[in-house]
Write a protein that holds these residues in place. Structure first.
Motif, short mmCIF file in Angstrom:
data_model
loop_
_atom_site.label_atom_id
_atom_site.label_comp_id
_atom_site.label_asym_id
_atom_site.label_seq_id
_atom_site.Cartn_x
_atom_site.Cartn_y
_atom_site.Cartn_z
N VAL A 53 6.08 3.42 -17.51
CA VAL A 53 7.09 2.48 -16.72
C VAL A 53 6.76 2.00 -15.57
N ARG A 54 6.19 2.78 -14.51
CA ARG A 54 5.86 2.14 -13.16
C ARG A 54 4.58 1.11 -13.27
N ALA A 55 3.66 1.31 -14.17
CA ALA A 55 2.65 0.72 -14.26
C ALA A 55 3.20 -0.88 -14.85
N LYS A 56 3.94 -0.72 -15.89
CA LYS A 56 4.41 -2.20 -16.43
C LYS A 56 5.31 -2.86 -15.45
N GLU A 57 6.05 -1.97 -14.45
CA GLU A 57 6.87 -2.74 -13.41
C GLU A 57 6.07 -3.33 -12.33
N ALA A 58 4.77 -2.57 -12.21
CA ALA A 58 3.97 -3.11 -11.06
C ALA A 58 3.19 -4.58 -11.62
N GLN A 59 3.00 -4.36 -12.85
CA GLN A 59 2.20 -5.43 -13.53
C GLN A 59 3.11 -6.74 -13.39
N ALA A 106 0.79 -1.28 0.03
CA ALA A 106 0.16 0.00 0.12
C ALA A 106 0.63 1.26 -0.09
N SER A 107 1.97 1.26 0.58
CA SER A 107 3.06 2.21 0.58
C SER A 107 3.65 2.59 -0.76
N LEU A 108 3.59 1.66 -1.58
CA LEU A 108 4.37 1.62 -2.87
C LEU A 108 3.79 2.97 -3.72
N ARG A 109 4.49 3.26 -4.87
CA ARG A 109 3.90 4.31 -5.95
C ARG A 109 3.89 3.77 -7.25
N PRO A 110 3.06 3.18 -7.89
CA PRO A 110 1.66 3.25 -7.51
C PRO A 110 1.40 2.19 -6.66
N PRO A 111 0.31 2.28 -5.59
CA PRO A 111 0.11 1.12 -4.76
C PRO A 111 -0.44 -0.19 -5.61
N MET A 112 -0.29 -1.13 -4.97
CA MET A 112 -0.44 -2.51 -5.45
C MET A 112 -1.48 -3.33 -4.49
N VAL A 113 -2.31 -4.08 -5.19
CA VAL A 113 -3.15 -4.88 -4.20
C VAL A 113 -3.17 -5.97 -4.92
N VAL A 114 -2.61 -7.34 -3.82
CA VAL A 114 -2.68 -8.61 -4.41
C VAL A 114 -3.64 -9.53 -3.52
N PRO A 115 -4.49 -10.17 -4.11
CA PRO A 115 -5.33 -10.96 -3.12
C PRO A 115 -4.36 -12.07 -2.34
N GLU A 116 -4.57 -12.38 -1.09
CA GLU A 116 -3.75 -13.19 -0.20
C GLU A 116 -3.81 -14.41 -0.83
N ASP A 117 -4.96 -15.05 -1.31
CA ASP A 117 -5.09 -16.44 -1.79
C ASP A 117 -4.09 -16.74 -3.00
N GLN A 118 -3.54 -15.72 -3.74
CA GLN A 118 -3.01 -15.75 -5.03
C GLN A 118 -1.60 -15.26 -4.67
N LEU A 119 -1.20 -15.05 -3.63
CA LEU A 119 0.23 -14.59 -3.25
C LEU A 119 0.99 -16.19 -3.12
#
Length: 570
Positions: A450-456, A342-355
């Protein structure tokens, strides 16, 4: 007659041994040579050894057998004072000796301080040496002169000692100025920094990366396993498990300290595992613990049996409780990982069952410790803790002065103490922010893409299953295996080879250590991706491999590399 004259001539020519007057060599003593030296032989021009003197006549007095140098009391006092001066002049010991007037040294020696030459006591006594056979005596003016010279030498030695101390202090100050604190780099205490095998524990784990626990959490999981084993043994034989018994058993198993704080951490992670109570009357065999004292008892919480019998901690239940504890530790780390995302830029949300793995920039070993839960404490007994209670209980047993002092202390302790300011909580890990000067001149839209691609890409990496991870590892090895496979077919000079022969040849030629079964899986994947280059033919019970040796190997490896990048970006 002539013989008598010759005898008389030699008797008159050599009457006997001449005794030289004794020389008084009372000089300043030095370590190199002694202070006093007796003359070894008579000072005569002849090299022949002198004959013993003739026996004295009856009218001649017999000389003494040994002549000793007898000094007066004043001369002995002066000699002791001179030795004190030498001890002041030599403050560095025998390895650093200062030159004295009786032992001259090089004047430009760096270790010998400059001492003014002053006449010693031996020179004064030598000047006033009496005739042979008479004891030396010092006059009153010579005594006063020698004492004044000794006082001046003593004062000079004290000044040199003070200079030496000043030089030593300057050298120490110069050495302290070269420490890291003087250079602006304060030295960190050694006790606060954890060793490297703890700080980088997650990076050194073997096997494919996954949800690795921090080192301190793995130690806590091992403590829970040992504690569960000890409690299960005591519970199964109907013995009350106490903290003293469990602590000794866990420390023997782990070779590590086990305290109540660790029990509180276990209660925080898995509160439904044990029931803690403070009980009295528990039999103990320790000298320092009485049976009437309160002890912390640990009772495992188990499900009731179907037939109504007492539940037992079997091996299957121990394994199940251990897995539950490990899963709860992983969930605890996931909470900190979620706050980090959540503190990243842009923030990321990952489901816990898929982590399936942590973020690359998430430092797992810096996750804070688990806060220990409160354990039951023994009931508080009546104790005199304040001055007012002591004054109320013992007012009749003390003097008026003591009563007044206790009342003043009670007034002082009743004043409200100033509350301490709360320390701000620091986050476990913060992502490094990019400096604005490094990105100066770059458009904001490009940065966002670039940030969106890296986050993906990081999201796909964190949610990748273990099967996909194994497939990607095999894809990375395929370009090298394609070159080895072609070289095997060229060297064998056959259009087709059996699967066993190909796997055996490639296992011996490949740089990566693999088994024949694992090599066969790589060949199956290679035939799946490149069916026009590599074909498999199943004939009866054997499988044969056929390769197109005329195809361009560079284009084959390029196709495999593109396929690996495409699947990795998903």
């Amino acid at each position: 007659m002539e013989q008598r004259r010759v005898t008389d001539f030699f008797a008159r020519r050599r009457p006997g041994r001449r005794i030289a007057p004794p020389k008084l060599a009372c000089r300043t003593p030095s370590p190199a040579r002694p202070a006093l030296r007796a003359p070894d032989s008579a000072t005569s021009g002849s090299r022949k050894r002198a004959r013993p003197p003739a026996a004295p006549g009856p009218d001649q007095a017999r000389p003494p057998a040994r002549r000793r140098l007898r000094l007066s009391a004043d001369a002995g006092l002066l000699q002791s004072q001179e030795h004190q001066v030498l001890s002041w002049v030599h403050p560095w010991g025998p390895s650093h000796q200062v030159s004295s007037p009786s032992s001259p040294e090089a004047p430009d020696s760096p270790e010998a301080p400059d001492i003014p030459a002053c006449p010693s006591v031996g020179q004064k006594i030598k000047k006033s040496t009496p005739a042979a056979g008479q004891p030396p005596q010092l006059t009153s003016w010579q005594n006063q002169d020698t004492i004044s010279e000794l006082a001046s030498c003593l004062q000079r030695a004290r000044e040199l000692g003070a200079r030496v101390r000043v030089l030593k202090s300057r050298a120490q100050d110069a050495g302290e100025s070269c420490t890291p604190e003087a250079n602006g780099r304060p030295e960190e205490p050694c006790g606060e920094k954890a060793p490297a095998y703890q700080r980088f524990h997650a990076l050194a784990q073997p096997g494919p990366p996954g949800l690795v626990l921090p080192y301190k959490y793995q130690v806590l999981a091992e403590m829970f396993r040992s504690m569960d084993t000890i409690v299960g043994m005591l519970h199964n034989r109907a013995e009350t498990p106490t903290f003293a018994k469990v602590q000794r058993g866990v420390q023997d198993m782990m070779r590590r300290r086990f305290e109540e704080r660790n029990v509180g951490q276990i209660k925080t992670v898995y509160p439904a595992s044990y029931c803690f109570r403070q009980e009295r009357g528990v039999p103990t065999f320790k000298d320092g613990v009485k049976r009437s004292d309160y002890q912390l008892t640990i009772e495992p919480l188990l499900e009731q049996e179907a037939d109504g019998a007492a539940p037992q901690l079997t091996a299957s239940r121990l394994l199940q409780r251990r897995q539950i504890f490990s899963q709860k530790l992983v969930e605890h780390v996931k909470e900190h990982h979620k706050a980090f995302l959540a503190s990243l830029r842009p923030p990321m949300v990952v489901p816990e069952d898929q982590l399936t793995r942590w973020h690359p920039r998430f430092n797992v070993d810096e996750v804070p410790d688990i806060e220990p839960a409160a354990l039951p404490q023994p009931p508080a007994t009546e104790k005199l803790t304040t001055a007012q209670e002591v004054l109320a209980r013992a007012r009749s047993l003390m003097s008026p002065r003591m009563e007044q002092a206790l009342s003043q202390l009670a007034l002082r302790s009743a004043e409200p103490s100033s509350p301490r300011p709360a320390l701000p909580a620091t986050p476990p890990a913060t992502p490094p922010a990019a400096s604005p000067s490094a990105l100066k001149g770059v458009s904001q839209d490009l940065l966002e893409r670039v940030r969106a691609k890296e986050a993906q890409k990081q999201l796909a990496q964190m949610t990748r299953c273990p099967e996909q991870e194994q497939r990607l590892q095999r894809l990375e090895r395929l370009p090298e295996l394609a070159r080895v496979l072609r070289s095997v077919f060229v060297s064998e000079r056959k259009p087709a080879l059996s699967m066993e022969v190909v796997c055996a040849r490639m296992v011996g030629s490949c740089r990566t250590a693999m088994s024949p079964g694992e090599m066969e899986k790589h060949l199956l994947l290679l035939s799946e991706l490149l069916p026009d280059w590599l074909r498999l033919h199943h004939i009866r019970t054997d499988t044969y491999v056929k390769l197109d040796k005329a195809a361009d190997l560079a284009s084959i490896t390029a196709r495999l590399a593109r396929q690996a990048r495409a699947e990795e970006g998903l």
